[in-house]
Design an enzyme around this catalytic site. Structure first.
Site, mmCIF file in Angstrom:
data_model
loop_
_atom_site.group_PDB
_atom_site.id
_atom_site.type_symbol
_atom_site.label_atom_id
_atom_site.label_comp_id
_atom_site.label_asym_id
_atom_site.label_seq_id
_atom_site.Cartn_x
_atom_site.Cartn_y
_atom_site.Cartn_z
ATOM 1 N N ASP A 415 37.794 29.850 37.498
ATOM 2 C CA ASP A 415 37.431 31.223 37.831
ATOM 3 C C ASP A 415 37.316 31.384 39.347
ATOM 4 O O ASP A 415 36.705 30.547 40.024
ATOM 5 C CB ASP A 415 36.096 31.552 37.154
ATOM 6 N N GLU A 471 42.658 30.914 38.953
ATOM 7 C CA GLU A 471 42.598 32.361 39.155
ATOM 8 C C GLU A 471 42.616 32.535 40.669
ATOM 9 O O GLU A 471 41.596 32.389 41.339
ATOM 10 C CB GLU A 471 41.331 32.955 38.552
#
Length: 789
Positions: A415, A471
């Protein structure tokens, strides 16, 4: 090793009041004294602002001298490995803290934990129990029913980056299980949202039978990924599972994923987090807001205890085994398991957040700080993990290795991974290279071309065997899709694929050329840097944003249920409601929406790269237009098994057949970008593609060693068109998929009883080498021998 004399003191410790964040408001500070049989402590209560928006209560305590008992044999221990480790008939405890002046190891039984009381305490001697910046101790004795934590003392000076507080019982960053509450969403004692937490002590009893489980090691180009939420997947009553919302319940539903055709599940955060972090009453729905998604880690080595049916039973050991059981059973079905990991910030937030672990152990090391102690906030969540600090990057490496070697995880999605490329608070040439470099102007947070952490992970002999997905952006404005440092290993969530495909499928001018790049695996992003199509993880929808059904139902976000006056969530969604806003629409609009959903899914399955499906999209799950459902532990986020059964003959059937088709086609998961020898572009006429800004038609043929040749076309215009197909002497084009056709003729699978009749209905067109396409539709044709040639 024999026991040596140690000057550690073993103590009964007094009652401690942990940091407690409550949903009630305390009007003013209170000073009180608490007494027990062992000692007396003074506590100060103060009101601070919780990150969830409500007032929260934080209490501190000062420990006074307690009487000594003898429960353990104590020796000085070893500085490695970090954490609590079984060895030599005892347990070695080791933890890094460079700036603490004293340290104590605390033991707590469960009943004392619920009463915020330390059962026993060992003060560590900095002369015998410290090596360099590592505090350590080795113990033999009775650890039955024991949990542990640490108390560190030192300077409490936020402006210098230090938050040492001897009233806090801190979690070991290397703890393998964290114990507090056992039930998801249940408040702690006295309605406490942040009850005291403690760490599991390892034992030799917690063995797990892997039954010979080995990594599946699929080539990444062969993956179809399914992003899912462990609790949301089975929490709805229609799941009819024995333990809904748990790892065990996911195992019961793995056959659904097998039927869908996915061979990899990507679990949204399963590290220990506090779902009560945002706990507050939501007057819109009449329930309470929780941190449902889990992007706020408390401890990175620990599986989320409240996702297990066992809860805190057996002090977290059963929860660990439940997670292992999920991985083992997934592997038995040919499904790899990825974890969504959040190494960009922690649950401790900004300076107003709780002191749980990292902040109290060594705040200036674990977090990225400004010169006066302020927190850099590249995560948007109050703090930023100091990823490229030597200690922190070793911590991250150790953590990932643990999940691979001990838990058999196959890969990780990181993330806000761009944060891991930013320079640390201690980043300077002297610290990193040992000498000053001319022109060295790197400051804290500067993006690095060769970040040490990414270098370590990419070249680690253990992690090179697993999949690493970035990401590739953060909330500080760093956007690295196509440019993330990769060492030939890293893949990326391709956010540009999402945006371009959404624009083209809904019929926006000017995207035909960019759409073609997406179909080829985005060579414009990845080819020059030496990467392959499978380095692109393609997705149209993910947990964050509209579902696939909502993407074709809403032009605007509808987030009022979040209780934030619709001010939260992304406003730029590239969605199209097909003519009417909301679920209540005309029959013609609803038919167009179903067509668009098929168009998106077909595009995902015929694109080079790795397709990712979002949980629930396979049956058309709706969140009512809410594109930021982080706070809802209810039907908004729950997989609706009853709805899936209703649509089993409709969209779910289409998705299953499309994934099966992708797996069968050798040409739709290439190891390299397609060239003209294999792929040819077409327009309304063969070999004449239209890349103009006004073009809304893209078609291609692909040579396939299994299927022979396939023809794929997208007509995203509001007008129908009759296309001319490429001539193949001795062969004939045969329809397979047409998203404009009613179910079940949208996919003419071999087992369809009326298949031959349906194909004959195309005969007059195919005899003339033509095919009619309705507006907003896509097709797949296969080449077959022409018996009449």
């Amino acid at each position: 090793m024999g026991l040596t004399r140690c000057t550690c003191s073993l103590q009964y410790a007094p009652k401690l009041i942990p940091p407690s964040f409550r949903h009630q408001t305390t009007p003013k500070p209170i000073l009180r004294t608490i007494s027990n049989n062992h000692a007396t402590i003074s506590t100060t209560t103060m009101v601070v602002k919780a990150r969830g928006g409500g007032a929260a209560e934080t209490e501190t305590a000062v420990i006074e001298k307690s009487k000594v008992i003898k429960r353990f044999q104590v020796s000085q221990g070893h500085p490695a490995p970090f954490g609590a480790t079984l060895r030599d008939g005892g347990v070695n405890f080791a933890i890094y803290s460079a700036n603490a002046v004293s340290a104590s190891l605390c033991f707590i039984i469960l009943s004392d934990l619920h009463q915020n009381r330390v059962t026993e305490q060992i003060s560590l001697d900095p002369l015998t129990n410290k090596t360099g910046d590592v505090w350590h101790v080795f113990l033999r004795g009775d650890f039955k029913d024991m949990l542990y934590g640490y108390i560190f003392d030192g300077e409490f000076s936020p402006e210098k980056g230090h938050y040492y507080d001897s009233s806090r019982i801190l979690l070991d960053p290397y703890a393998k299980a964290v114990i507090s509450r056992g039930e998801f969403g249940a408040l702690g004692p006295e309605d406490n949202c942040w009850p005291q937490m403690a760490c599991m002590v390892p034992t030799s009893e917690a063995q797990f039978d892997w039954e010979g489980d080995l990594p599946l090691r699929y080539p990444q180009r062969d993956l179809i990924v399914y992003e899912m939420h462990v609790r949301g997947f089975t929490r709805h009553e229609s799941s009819r599972t024995e333990f809904p919302g748990t790892y065990r319940a996911v195992v019961e539903k793995l056959d659904h994923l097998k039927e869908l055709g996915v061979n990899c599940i990507e679990l949204m955060p399963c590290h220990e987090f506090n779902e009560l972090e945002h706990y507050s009453y939501n007057s819109v729905l009449g329930d309470y807001k929780l941190n449902f998604w889990g992007y706020s880690t408390v401890n990175y080595f620990s599986p989320m205890i409240r996702y297990s049916s066992a809860g805190i039973d057996n002090y977290g050991r059963d929860a660990i085994n439940e997670f292992k059981h999920l991985v083992k059973e997934a592997h038995k079905r040919g499904i790899e398991v990825f974890m969504d990991v959040v190494f960009n910030h922690t649950a401790e937030g900004n300076e107003k957040g709780p002191i749980l672990s990292f902040r109290g152990v060594d705040n200036s090391v674990y977090y990225m700080l400004a010169p006066k102690g302020e927190y850099y906030n590249y995560s948007g969540c109050g703090n930023t993990l100091n990823c490229n600090h030597p200690v922190v990057r070793q911590f991250i490496l150790d953590c990932l290795r643990y999940w691979v070697t001990e838990m058999h995880v196959d890969g990780f999605r990181f993330d806000l991974a761009s944060i891991m490329t930013r320079s640390s608070s201690l980043w300077d040439s002297v610290n990193v290279y040992g000498n000053t470099l001319e022109g060295d102007l790197i400051t804290t947070g500067t993006p690095l071309s060769s970040p040490p952490l990414i270098d370590m992970l990419s070249n680690d002999p253990v992690l090179r065997g697993v999949k690493l997905i970035a990401e590739a952006w953060d909330t500080g404005g760093l956007y690295q899709v196509g440019t993330f440092p990769h060492w030939g290993i890293w893949s990326e969530w391709n956010g540009k694929y999402r945006d371009i495909v959404r624009q083209f499928i809904k019929g926006t001018d000017g995207f035909s050329g960019a759409f073609a790049e997406c179909l080829c695996g985005s060579p414009n992003l990845y080819q020059e840097g030496g990467r392959k199509p499978w380095n692109s993880v393609n997705f149209v929808c993910a947990h964050d944003g509209f579902t696939l059904a909502d993407l074709v139902t809403y032009n605007n976000k509808h987030n009022l249920a979040n209780g934030e006056d619709n001010n939260d969530g992304e406003s730029h969604n590239n969605s199209w409601n097909c003519g009417q806003e909301g679920e209540f629409a005309s029959i013609s609009v609803k038919k167009l929406r179903k067509r668009q959903m098929r168009n998106f899914f077909l595009c995902l399955m015929v694109s080079q790269g790795v397709p990712m499906i979002c949980m629930g999209d396979e049956y058309g799950h709706t969140k009512g237009g809410n594109n930021n459902t982080y706070c809802h532990d209810n039907n908004i986020n729950y997989f609706r098994w009853d709805k899936k059964e209703e649509s089993s003959s409709d969209f779910f059937r289409f998705c299953c057949l499309m994934t099966k088709f992708r797996h069968e086609c050798e040409s739709l998961g290439l190891n390299d970008f397609p060239t003209a020898e294999r792929l040819q572009w077409h327009g309304h006429n063969p070999g004449m593609p239209d890349w103009s800004d006004a073009s809304r038609f893209v078609a291609f043929t692909m040579i396939d060693s299994v299927k022979g040749e396939i023809y794929v076309a997208f007509n995203t215009s509001h007008l129908p068109v009759t296309i001319t197909l490429p001539e193949r002497p001795g062969y004939r084009w045969e329809p397979l998929v047409d998203t404009s056709k009613p179910v079940p003729f949208d996919f003419l699978s071999s087992e369809l009883p009326e298949r031959d009749i349906a194909i004959k209905q195309y005969a007059q067109f195919l005899d003339a080498n033509l095919y009619p396409m309705l507006s907003y539709s896509s097709i797949i044709l296969l080449l077959s021998l022409d018996e009449n040639a």
